[in-house]
Design a protein around this motif. Structure first.
Motif, PDB file in Angstrom:
ATOM      1  N   MET A   1       0.833  -1.205   0.000  1.00 57.90           N
ATOM      2  CA  MET A   1       0.000   0.000   0.000  1.00 57.90           C
ATOM      3  C   MET A   1       0.867   1.255   0.000  1.00 57.90           C
ATOM      4  O   MET A   1       1.907   1.304   0.649  1.00 57.90           O
ATOM      5  CB  MET A   1      -0.906   0.015   1.235  1.00 57.90           C
ATOM      6  CG  MET A   1      -1.973  -1.072   1.246  1.00 57.90           C
ATOM      7  SD  MET A   1      -2.973  -1.036   2.750  1.00 57.90           S
ATOM      8  CE  MET A   1      -3.675   0.631   2.627  1.00 57.90           C
ATOM      9  N   LEU A   2       0.410   2.252  -0.754  1.00 60.92           N
ATOM     10  CA  LEU A   2       1.165   3.505  -0.793  1.00 60.92           C
ATOM     11  C   LEU A   2       0.906   4.339   0.455  1.00 60.92           C
ATOM     12  O   LEU A   2       1.813   4.999   0.972  1.00 60.92           O
ATOM     13  CB  LEU A   2       0.756   4.291  -2.039  1.00 60.92           C
ATOM     14  CG  LEU A   2       1.728   5.373  -2.509  1.00 60.92           C
ATOM     15  CD1 LEU A   2       3.023   4.742  -3.013  1.00 60.92           C
ATOM     16  CD2 LEU A   2       1.094   6.215  -3.613  1.00 60.92           C
ATOM     17  N   PHE A   3      -0.324   4.311   0.959  1.00 68.96           N
ATOM     18  CA  PHE A   3      -0.696   5.126   2.107  1.00 68.96           C
ATOM     19  C   PHE A   3      -0.981   4.248   3.332  1.00 68.96           C
ATOM     20  O   PHE A   3      -1.760   3.306   3.260  1.00 68.96           O
ATOM     21  CB  PHE A   3      -1.948   5.958   1.804  1.00 68.96           C
ATOM     22  CG  PHE A   3      -1.748   6.984   0.730  1.00 68.96           C
ATOM     23  CD1 PHE A   3      -1.076   8.160   0.999  1.00 68.96           C
ATOM     24  CD2 PHE A   3      -2.220   6.760  -0.559  1.00 68.96           C
ATOM     25  CE1 PHE A   3      -0.889   9.111   0.009  1.00 68.96           C
ATOM     26  CE2 PHE A   3      -2.041   7.703  -1.549  1.00 68.96           C
ATOM     27  CZ  PHE A   3      -1.362   8.886  -1.265  1.00 68.96           C
ATOM     28  N   HIS A   4      -0.350   4.593   4.432  1.00 69.03           N
ATOM     29  CA  HIS A   4      -0.581   3.922   5.712  1.00 69.03           C
ATOM     30  C   HIS A   4      -1.807   4.550   6.377  1.00 69.03           C
ATOM     31  O   HIS A   4      -2.288   5.607   5.965  1.00 69.03           O
ATOM     32  CB  HIS A   4       0.656   4.116   6.593  1.00 69.03           C
ATOM     33  CG  HIS A   4       0.697   3.281   7.834  1.00 69.03           C
ATOM     34  ND1 HIS A   4       0.050   3.650   8.996  1.00 69.03           N
ATOM     35  CD2 HIS A   4       1.323   2.106   8.090  1.00 69.03           C
ATOM     36  CE1 HIS A   4       0.273   2.735   9.922  1.00 69.03           C
ATOM     37  NE2 HIS A   4       1.040   1.786   9.409  1.00 69.03           N
ATOM     38  N   ASN A   5      -2.319   3.904   7.411  1.00 69.29           N
ATOM     39  CA  ASN A   5      -3.353   4.535   8.230  1.00 69.29           C
ATOM     40  C   ASN A   5      -2.816   5.833   8.822  1.00 69.29           C
ATOM     41  O   ASN A   5      -1.615   5.964   9.082  1.00 69.29           O
ATOM     42  CB  ASN A   5      -3.800   3.595   9.350  1.00 69.29           C
ATOM     43  CG  ASN A   5      -4.508   2.366   8.825  1.00 69.29           C
ATOM     44  OD1 ASN A   5      -5.102   2.386   7.740  1.00 69.29           O
ATOM     45  ND2 ASN A   5      -4.440   1.283   9.574  1.00 69.29           N
ATOM     46  N   TYR A   6      -3.712   6.775   9.061  1.00 73.39           N
ATOM     47  CA  TYR A   6      -3.288   8.063   9.602  1.00 73.39           C
ATOM     48  C   TYR A   6      -3.006   7.937  11.093  1.00 73.39           C
ATOM     49  O   TYR A   6      -3.904   7.667  11.892  1.00 73.39           O
ATOM     50  CB  TYR A   6      -4.367   9.120   9.366  1.00 73.39           C
ATOM     51  CG  TYR A   6      -4.029  10.483   9.924  1.00 73.39           C
ATOM     52  CD1 TYR A   6      -3.019  11.242   9.358  1.00 73.39           C
ATOM     53  CD2 TYR A   6      -4.720  10.996  11.022  1.00 73.39           C
ATOM     54  CE1 TYR A   6      -2.694  12.492   9.853  1.00 73.39           C
ATOM     55  CE2 TYR A   6      -4.403  12.255  11.532  1.00 73.39           C
ATOM     56  CZ  TYR A   6      -3.394  12.989  10.942  1.00 73.39           C
ATOM     57  OH  TYR A   6      -3.067  14.227  11.454  1.00 73.39           O
TER      58      TYR A   6
END
Length: 264
Positions: A1-6
């Motif tokens: 995934m490119l974006f992790h959880n915030y």
């Protein structure tokens, strides 16, 4: 995934080398016609150092794709700089944009607070039309030497989507002279992202020969953006930037940065 959880963290060893917020507006010719004395007076306590320089813009391509296509010279632009006493914070003002940049980012709330007063003063003095573009950019440079990871390969530290072919087993890192990932994508909320990721030398390696891993995330929103919409737009960009940053790292690199949970 490119974006992790915030998720929010503070770091003992911050890899950020520059953070920039730019807000573009329809040209206000009065800004270039005379020095912005009233604006300087409004922000002088926080940005006491002043400098101005004339910048020559590159020629502009007009009538693209037609027989009349040509390069048209652009007039020079006055760029007014207002700099903090320690030299780490700077406001740039031209007839087309106002920007805040820092070489010492300490946290989102602090950065947003530094922007509040100059932006409020700008709005009061110049009363611009709705902004055409607002952008938020984070430039990170991960140093293996600084983090005590000199024996680690980049594919032990960075996640595969940010490495491209360098993550393949039959590619030897020392044999690679150039490899980077450049991505432009539209995200939710009509946010545009330009991302650059890959090994590189800061300043062309003239002062620092160490190869670092550069992660440059540039987020922007376009359209008729009113001042009351700016905080929500910037917050959305900031959240994407945090998620991209977290998504780029393996646990080994994340731990080396010395993270502590942040409640902010």
């Amino acid at each position: 995934m490119l974006f992790h959880n915030y998720e929010r963290y503070s770091y003992q060893r911050v890899p950020l080398i520059e953070t920039i917020c730019q807000l573009r507006f329809p040209s206000i010719l009065n800004i270039g016609a005379q020095e912005p004395a009233a604006f300087q007076e409004a922000i002088r306590h926080a940005f006491p150092r002043y400098a101005a320089k004339t910048e020559q813009l590159p020629p502009r391509l007009v009538n693209q794709g037609t027989p009349e296509q040509r390069l048209e010279p652009q007039p020079p632009v006055q760029n007014y700089n207002f700099i903090s006493e320690d030299g780490f914070w700077k406001i740039n003002l031209t007839r087309d944009f106002i920007a805040l940049s820092t070489l010492r980012y300490t946290g989102w709330e602090d950065f947003a607070q530094k922007l509040d007063q100059p932006l409020a003063s700008f709005l009061q003095i110049y009363q611009p039309a709705p902004f055409e573009r607002i952008g938020l950019r984070y430039v990170n440079a991960f140093s293996r030497k600084r983090l005590g990871l000199e024996e680690s390969a980049w594919n032990d530290l960075m996640e595969p989507p940010f490495l491209g072919p360098m993550d393949e087993d039959d590619i030897v890192e020392s044999s690679v002279s150039k490899c980077s990932i450049d991505l432009e994508a539209r995200l939710a909320g009509d946010i545009l992202m330009k991302m650059h990721a890959g090994p590189g030398l800061l300043g062309g390696g003239k002062q620092d020969p160490e190869v670092k891993f550069i992660l440059d995330g540039d987020f922007a929103a376009h359209g008729q953006i009113t001042p009351d919409q700016i905080p929500q737009r910037l917050e959305a960009m900031h959240q994407y930037a945090v998620r991209l940053f977290l998504g780029s790292m393996t646990n080994t690199l994340f731990t080396a940065l010395g993270p502590t949970e942040s409640n902010g």
